[in-house]
Design an enzyme around this catalytic site. Structure first.
Site, PDB file in Angstrom:
ATOM      1  CD  GLU A  90      -3.083   1.018   2.357  1.00  0.00           C
ATOM      2  OE1 GLU A  90      -3.364  -0.246   2.710  1.00  0.00           O
ATOM      3  OE2 GLU A  90      -3.357   1.964   2.833  1.00  0.00           O
ATOM      4  CE  LYS A 286      -6.062  -1.904   5.405  1.00  0.00           C
ATOM      5  NZ  LYS A 286      -5.166  -1.040   4.748  1.00  0.00           N
ATOM      6  CG  ASP A 302       1.648 -16.749  11.416  1.00  0.00           C
ATOM      7  OD1 ASP A 302       0.983 -15.894  10.677  1.00  0.00           O
ATOM      8  OD2 ASP A 302       1.475 -17.881  11.662  1.00  0.00           O
ATOM      9  CG  HIS A 399      -4.477   6.804   0.564  1.00  0.00           C
ATOM     10  ND1 HIS A 399      -4.019   6.050   1.201  1.00  0.00           N
ATOM     11  CD2 HIS A 399      -4.775   5.969  -0.559  1.00  0.00           C
ATOM     12  CE1 HIS A 399      -4.228   5.049   1.198  1.00  0.00           C
ATOM     13  NE2 HIS A 399      -4.705   4.651   0.166  1.00  0.00           N
TER      14      HIS A 399
HETATM   15  C1  MEV Z   1      -5.942   2.765   5.018  1.00  0.00           C
HETATM   16  O1  MEV Z   1      -4.896   1.681   4.866  1.00  0.00           O
HETATM   17  C2  MEV Z   1      -5.937   2.871   6.681  1.00  0.00           C
HETATM   18  C3  MEV Z   1      -6.880   4.110   7.073  1.00  0.00           C
HETATM   19  O2  MEV Z   1      -8.095   3.790   6.732  1.00  0.00           O
HETATM   20  C4  MEV Z   1      -6.739   3.777   8.966  1.00  0.00           C
HETATM   21  C5  MEV Z   1      -7.831   4.763   9.278  1.00  0.00           C
HETATM   22  O3  MEV Z   1      -8.749   5.381   8.842  1.00  0.00           O
HETATM   23  O4  MEV Z   1      -7.424   4.823  10.551  1.00  0.00           O
HETATM   24  C6  MEV Z   1      -6.213   5.360   6.628  1.00  0.00           C
END
Ligand code: MEV
Length: 445
Positions: A90, A286, A302, A399
């Protein structure tokens, strides 16, 4: 037109075929067989010895799948500065981690402590007998478990680890005749999965023999049904905590429209939302695992086990919530993360994968405990960077800037076109359509 293999054909003995034959079978499914073989082979290492290592990690390997290996510099944990390797596809994750690490390096760095390192394995079994008799026999049984696992635990004991305890757990209120032997382990610098599972299988065998021969057991009590013996990837007692703190004034200028205190309070609210709302918590966590998994992969750990434990821990109250938390007190912003991390710095892939070995060397050959703190710090770095963007300029600006190269590559942009696009999009909003339009116009003129 060559004969094409049918997609629904069952292939017997695929694993026994030569690699070249496996490649041909795969290529047969495609329109361009020769190009397919060429593509897959182009990702083989020229050095056949090196390729053999990768072939043997798994079964039916036909090529290697590359993912970028990047570095987050300036990661200060407990006063020590690390260059941290991250393996992730990513585009914005390494940039985000690096930026947050730099930010906190100027504010005392990440503070970390390992709270505990105990791991758990279970023998699940059914036994239809008088529980009191089993409880009375358990001290004797525990002694036999110890004796019979001695040959497996001897080396681990030399390193300071081994089996900590065996506990009988009565689960009959959930399932008929169901009990567990819960075994706790200290596996030192290894993740310990193979060690734990070997001990558990020996424990199950001992249990089976014991009930057969124990004088006080009679009739059906002489039989135990072993359902399974396996480690638990949930390791709530293999726990690490990382935190940062600073006065509000150190948060000035993060966003031109917010004072340090306003930023702190907005950030706190965003984290509280991830404590309350499961939909937000999942994305929030995430983002934490963006950093954690990337370092876990780079060091040969792992990441599926780590994610499973982390998400279970996040749901330990029965309500899935954020793994990070904020407290604002006496003009100070305090932000922390706490999660289970079962990591190894010896065994497994850690020395077999040449780049995992390199990663650990680059980190100064850390103990498993030190690696737990580094990995958790990267989780926190990515979480901080994400929430900082979300509560200020939004996530898409950064991003999409990082994603620009992927979009340009999609349009097969030349180096010259890329330079022009990067210059143009430094002050324009990046979107797939806008970049497509820009390249089209460039090519027309
Ligand atoms: C993207 O990989 C992760 C985010 O969505 C985490 C978040 O929203 O805190 C930017």
């Amino acid at each position: 037109m060559p004969h094409r293999r049918k997609r629904d054909l069952i292939i017997k003995g695929f694993s026994k075929l030569l690699k070249e034959d496996k490649l041909k079978i795969v290529a047969d499914l495609m329109d361009n067989q020769l190009e397919t073989i060429e593509l897959l082979k182009s990702f083989w290492y020229a050095d056949t010895e090196k390729q053999k290592i990768f072939d043997e990690f798994s079964e039916n390997t036909i090529t290697n799948f590359y993912i970028p290996y990047g570095i987050a510099p300036n990661v200060v944990v407990n006063g020590r500065t690390y260059l941290v390797p991250m393996v992730i596809e990513e585009s914005s994750v390494v940039a985000a981690a690096s930026s947050a690490a730099r930010f906190w390096s100027e504010r005392g760095g990440f503070h970390a402590k390992v709270k505990n390192t105990v791991k758990i394995g279970q023998v699940h079994f059914q036994w239809a007998g008088n529980k009191q008799k089993f409880v009375q026999a358990f001290d004797e049984l525990r002694k036999q478990f110890r004796e019979n696992t001695q040959s497996i635990t001897a080396n681990m004991e030399k390193r300071g680890g081994g089996i900590l305890d065996f506990q009988l757990v009565d689960m009959r209120d959930k399932l008929e005749n169901y009990y567990q032997i819960n075994v706790s382990f200290e596996t030192m610098d290894s993740m310990g999965a193979n060690f734990i599972n070997s001990c558990l299988e020996e424990t199950a065998k001992t249990l089976q023999e014991f009930v057969k021969g124990y004088p006080a057991f009679e009739g059906k009590e002489k039989k135990v049904v072993i359902i399974m013996s396996i480690l638990s990837n949930y390791t709530p007692d293999c726990l690490v905590k990382v935190w940062v703190e600073c006065p509000f004034k150190d948060l000035e200028n993060i966003d031109p429209s917010l004072t340090g205190e306003e930023f702190a309070r907005k950030f706190e609210t965003a984290v509280k939302i991830a404590e309350i709302d499961t939909f937000r918590a999942t994305t929030h966590n995430k983002g934490i695992f963006n950093g954690i998994d990337a370092v876990a992969i780079a060091t040969g750990n792992d990441f599926r086990a780590i994610e499973a434990a982390g998400h279970t821990y996040a749901a330990r109250t029965g309500h899935y919530q954020s793994l990070s938390h904020v407290e604002i007190k006496n003009g100070k912003f305090k932000y922390w993360i706490e999660l289970p991390l079962a990591l190894g710095t010896v065994g497994g892939l850690t020395s077999l994968h040449p780049l995992a070995k390199h990663s650990l060397e680059m980190l100064g050959k850390p103990s498993a405990k030190e690696l737990m703190m580094i990995v958790a710090a990267l989780g926190m770095a990515n979480n901080f960077a994400a929430v900082r963007s979300l509560v200020t300029k939004g996530i898409q600006q950064g991003h999409m800037k990082m994603h620009l190269m992927n979009i340009l590559n999609h349009f097969k942009a030349t180096e010259g076109e890329k330079d022009k696009a990067v210059a143009y999009f430094s002050s324009h909003k990046v979107s797939f359509a806008e970049v497509g339009e820009f390249i089209k116009n460039l090519r027309h003129s």
